[in-house]
Design an enzyme around this catalytic site. Sequence first.
Site, PDB file in Angstrom:
ATOM      1  N   HIS A  36       0.826  -1.213   0.000  1.00  0.00           N
ATOM      2  CA  HIS A  36       0.000   0.000   0.000  1.00  0.00           C
ATOM      3  C   HIS A  36       0.859   1.262   0.000  1.00  0.00           C
ATOM      4  CE1 HIS A  36      -3.292  -2.775   0.675  1.00  0.00           C
ATOM      5  NE2 HIS A  36      -4.123  -1.786   0.419  1.00  0.00           N
ATOM      6  N   LYS A 103      -9.658  -7.457   7.905  1.00  0.00           N
ATOM      7  CA  LYS A 103     -10.394  -7.623   9.167  1.00  0.00           C
ATOM      8  C   LYS A 103     -10.338  -6.328   9.965  1.00  0.00           C
ATOM      9  CE  LYS A 103      -6.650  -9.415  12.077  1.00  0.00           C
ATOM     10  NZ  LYS A 103      -6.478  -8.504  13.213  1.00  0.00           N
TER      11      LYS A 103
END
Lengths: 191, 292
Positions: A36, A103
């Site tokens: 990222h 999550k």
Amino acid sequence: MIHLTTPITEEKIRALKVGDAVEISGILFTGRDVVHKFLHEGGVLPAEVNLRDGIIYHCGPVVMKDDAGQWKVTAAGPTTSIREEPYQSQIINDFGLRGVIGKGGMGDRTLEACKKSGCVYLHAIGGAAQVLAECITEVKSVHFLTEFGSPEAIWELRVKNFPAVVTMDSHGQSLHRDVFATSSAELAKYL
Amino acid sequence: MIALCNSLVELVRRSSAELPDDVHQAVLQSLQNEKKGTIAEAALQIIDRNIALAKKKSQPICQDTGSIIFYVECPVNFDQPAFVQAACMAVREATKKGFLRQNSVDSLTGINDGTTVGLGSPSIHFHQHQQENIEVRLILKGGGCENVGAQYSLPNEKLKANRDLDGCRKVILDAVLQAQGKGCGPGILGVCIGGDRASGYEFSKQQFLRNMQDRNPIAELDQLEQDIVATANRLGIGPMGFGGNTTLLGAKICAANRLPASFFVSISYMCWAYRRQGVTLDQKGQIETWLY
């Protein structure tokens, strides 16, 4: 149970609502902290890594080579997604992602990008590394293995019936925002 | 050395692949307590399946095989450097075998050399005792739950937390609220009231060596433990933060002395994949008994 197969259309994504249980088949690309930041800073993906209408999976799997020299994923649950909040919205918009699996949920900027671009956040069960690894039928390729190390590399995985729950949809709804609000109000009663 | 190394590889394997019975019982109880047909119940069902599958396949319960923390109780003449060497060998071997992920990264260069060994990994705490037996306990603690740990300095004006047990209660519950589902709940808290910034966290983690079902011998702390679990489970955060009845499986709290100027409350959060095992070793380093 709703079945999603990659590549996924915007229409299919827009039909999903918070609380929907889904099973995903097709291709997932793993990408977590290093990936990222790399993409945020303008890093270029190899041509084989096509994220358009696809899904990125916040996961650092355990991957072993079997006796025949083939990669095999032996543990592959999701990692905590909120660390990617500074980068995720840009990556959803720039690469045309339709789904982010992770999550713990993500924040307002990601939720806004889901609404704008037609993407959803799919919550897999944290810690369920064996159940989820069983859904991976093939390791198709790996990128940046040496540079980023195994947990941070981009693993291209073929999956079958990978279970997840929509917890942030493309209509501005977030289960995480709601649960935080209700649990905060509840806690105030007991202090 | 070879026998000791093999024993430690087996300790790592079992810790990584098999949830201790006391933790498994608590997970099963939480599954009973969730409303049928909810996503919280479905999450716990997957968790229960995962526990069985990991044991059967002898593979990691969670792909984040975590910080590797050894606690060694040893006799006075014990060879600690030899143990450190054996533990590092065992971690390398367990990584090669896939019981551990390649899980240690150089913080300056970002390089993961694939061995899971480096400064701080594994982490080994020795404690000498006036007995001949050797006990080795191991905790594997994943990064997701480690990241939601918190340390508060009292008083905390924003939370109206003063330097008393009620103030401790407020900050502990705030940590649960802030964690939501990010630490892979339902979780277990290890808490230390007092100590300094380093020892507070250290003592909080040692609470994870306790059995889930035990009770605190200090009445005030026992009451606080029960209250924290009951109150947290009324908040509706639930498994994975999906909403539901089980936010915490347990809370274990200790108190350490502090400086007059300092009043820290250090909270470590353990995920449901609470990997903890222990062995007693004979003089050759072979496993005699399992401790959990």
